[in-house]
Design an enzyme around this catalytic site. Structure first.
Site, PDB file in Angstrom:
ATOM      1  N   ARG A  50       0.837  -1.206   0.000  1.00 33.60           N
ATOM      2  CA  ARG A  50       0.000   0.000   0.000  1.00 33.60           C
ATOM      3  C   ARG A  50       0.874   1.258   0.000  1.00 33.60           C
ATOM      4  O   ARG A  50       0.535   2.268  -0.639  1.00 33.60           O
ATOM      5  CB  ARG A  50      -0.963   0.003   1.195  1.00 33.60           C
ATOM      6  CG  ARG A  50      -1.966   1.155   1.116  1.00 33.60           C
ATOM      7  CD  ARG A  50      -3.068   1.028   2.150  1.00 33.60           C
ATOM      8  NE  ARG A  50      -2.541   1.116   3.502  1.00 33.60           N
ATOM      9  CZ  ARG A  50      -3.281   0.909   4.602  1.00 33.60           C
ATOM     10  NH1 ARG A  50      -4.561   0.602   4.516  1.00 33.60           N
ATOM     11  NH2 ARG A  50      -2.730   1.013   5.808  1.00 33.60           N
ATOM     12  N   LYS A 149      -2.448   7.340   1.389  1.00 35.52           N
ATOM     13  CA  LYS A 149      -2.155   7.590   2.802  1.00 35.52           C
ATOM     14  C   LYS A 149      -1.069   8.664   2.854  1.00 35.52           C
ATOM     15  O   LYS A 149       0.098   8.379   3.079  1.00 35.52           O
ATOM     16  CB  LYS A 149      -1.692   6.287   3.468  1.00 35.52           C
ATOM     17  CG  LYS A 149      -2.557   5.932   4.689  1.00 35.52           C
ATOM     18  CD  LYS A 149      -2.238   4.594   5.225  1.00 35.52           C
ATOM     19  CE  LYS A 149      -2.047   4.637   6.734  1.00 35.52           C
ATOM     20  NZ  LYS A 149      -3.120   5.232   7.501  1.00 35.52           N
ATOM     21  N   GLU A 182     -16.032   6.543   6.003  1.00 35.68           N
ATOM     22  CA  GLU A 182     -15.289   5.832   7.052  1.00 35.68           C
ATOM     23  C   GLU A 182     -15.111   6.760   8.236  1.00 35.68           C
ATOM     24  O   GLU A 182     -15.702   7.847   8.262  1.00 35.68           O
ATOM     25  CB  GLU A 182     -13.944   5.357   6.510  1.00 35.68           C
ATOM     26  CG  GLU A 182     -13.075   6.490   5.998  1.00 35.68           C
ATOM     27  CD  GLU A 182     -11.674   6.037   5.603  1.00 35.68           C
ATOM     28  OE1 GLU A 182     -11.283   4.915   5.944  1.00 35.68           O
ATOM     29  OE2 GLU A 182     -10.980   6.819   4.962  1.00 35.68           O
TER      30      GLU A 182
END
Ligand code: PXG
Length: 290
Positions: A50, A149, A182
């Site tokens: 990721r 991220k 989220e």
């Protein structure tokens, strides 16, 4: 504590970055939060994958290979003689000039910190959490894709402040269409009539590694898992609700915007998934000490 910075292990007092690093000046960089349990790094490959995907999205060349970064992560934990810990990996654009052009940054910086994390008070795991939806929405895919991220978490931090101002620990973030995305550092799940639901990535959710693990555990237990768009109404009328994240693990939710969820206590399927998740973390992962 020893901190890894660009191949060197520095004592925490000397573990410093330049004020000209674009990670600081512009939030130009990416990160990962990883955990080790019982002498093993949980889902290390998935986290490194990721990180490379985030790097790709922001045209940042990580100066180490996938294998080298995995080795450096394990070596940093070993240098701190830890078996159960939280590891923060950070790649910044590096030192540049004042001015946001990333071309002024000659070399990205790699930082690895192995420490401890407690994202929520321990007693909430037994009691369950009270959360609220907040006005700050998730970033649009077309602006700053929330799948990255990045070191710019202001969107989530504003939502967290709004939750704190409302007297609770956590915020449900909606997207610009009003669908549930989220929480500020966790994915969200609901259970209705024995089935598990979580928002799709297209709603603005992060591709959570704990999310993926929980979906696999549910399927192994014969629980159907789907990813439809969810509204606040769906949350209010759920039988159970919980949050997932590397830091939080699995946190039961018992109230949303003043509506009691299910019985107002952590539900049976949530508790089963918590037990199975904990069991899995203790026996799988990359061994740290050979
Ligand atoms: N959504 C967001 C926005 C996140 O930042 C998650 C979901 C959960 O993803 P994982 O892959 O961890 O299941 C995250 C993860 C911290 C901290 O420093 C943040 C995260 C993970 C660990 C620690 O508070 N964010």
């Amino acid at each position: 504590m020893k901190v890894y910075i660009d191949g060197k292990y520095l004592d925490e007092r000397n573990a410093k970055v330049s004020v000209f690093d674009h990670g600081l000046l512009y939030g130009d960089g990416i990160f990962e939060g990883i955990r080790a349990y019982n002498g093993r790094v949980f889902k290390l490959k998935e986290h490194i994958d990721r990180l490379f995907s985030s790097a790709k999205a922001i045209l940042l060349e990580i100066p180490l290979s996938h294998a080298e970064l995995m080795k450096a992560t394990v070596a940093t934990i070993r240098a701190n003689k830890l078996r159960d810990c939280y590891v923060r990996l950070i790649i910044t654009r590096g030192i540049g000039t004042l001015g946001l052009n990333p071309r002024s940054c000659k070399k990205p910086s790699v930082i690895i910190i192995a420490g401890k994390i407690q994202v929520y008070p321990a007693e909430l795991y037994a009691r369950g959490m009270d959360i609220v939806t907040v006005p700050t929405t998730r970033n649009l895919h077309s602006a700053l894709n929330p799948a990255i991220k990045s070191l710019n978490y202001l969107n989530n931090i504003l939502a967290k402040i709004e939750a704190n101002n409302a007297g609770v620990e956590e915020a449900v973030m909606l997207n610009s269409e009003g669908f549930v995305a989220e929480c500020t550092a966790d994915n969200l799940f609901i259970i209705k009539d024995g089935k598990l639901f979580t928002p799709p990535l297209s709603a603005g959710a992060l591709y959570g590694i704990t999310r993926q693990t929980v979906m696999e555990l549910a399927e192994q237990n014969g629980v159907a898992v789907t990813e439809p768009n969810l509204t606040r109404y769906d949350l209010f009328n759920a039988d159970e609700c919980f949050l997932t994240g590397t830091g939080a693990e699995i946190m039961p939710v018992i109230k949303i915007d003043g509506r009691v969820i299910g019985t107002g206590k952590p539900g049976p399927l949530t508790q089963k998934l918590v037990a199975e998740y904990h069991a899995l973390t203790k026996v799988t992962g990359q061994p740290i000490y050979g």
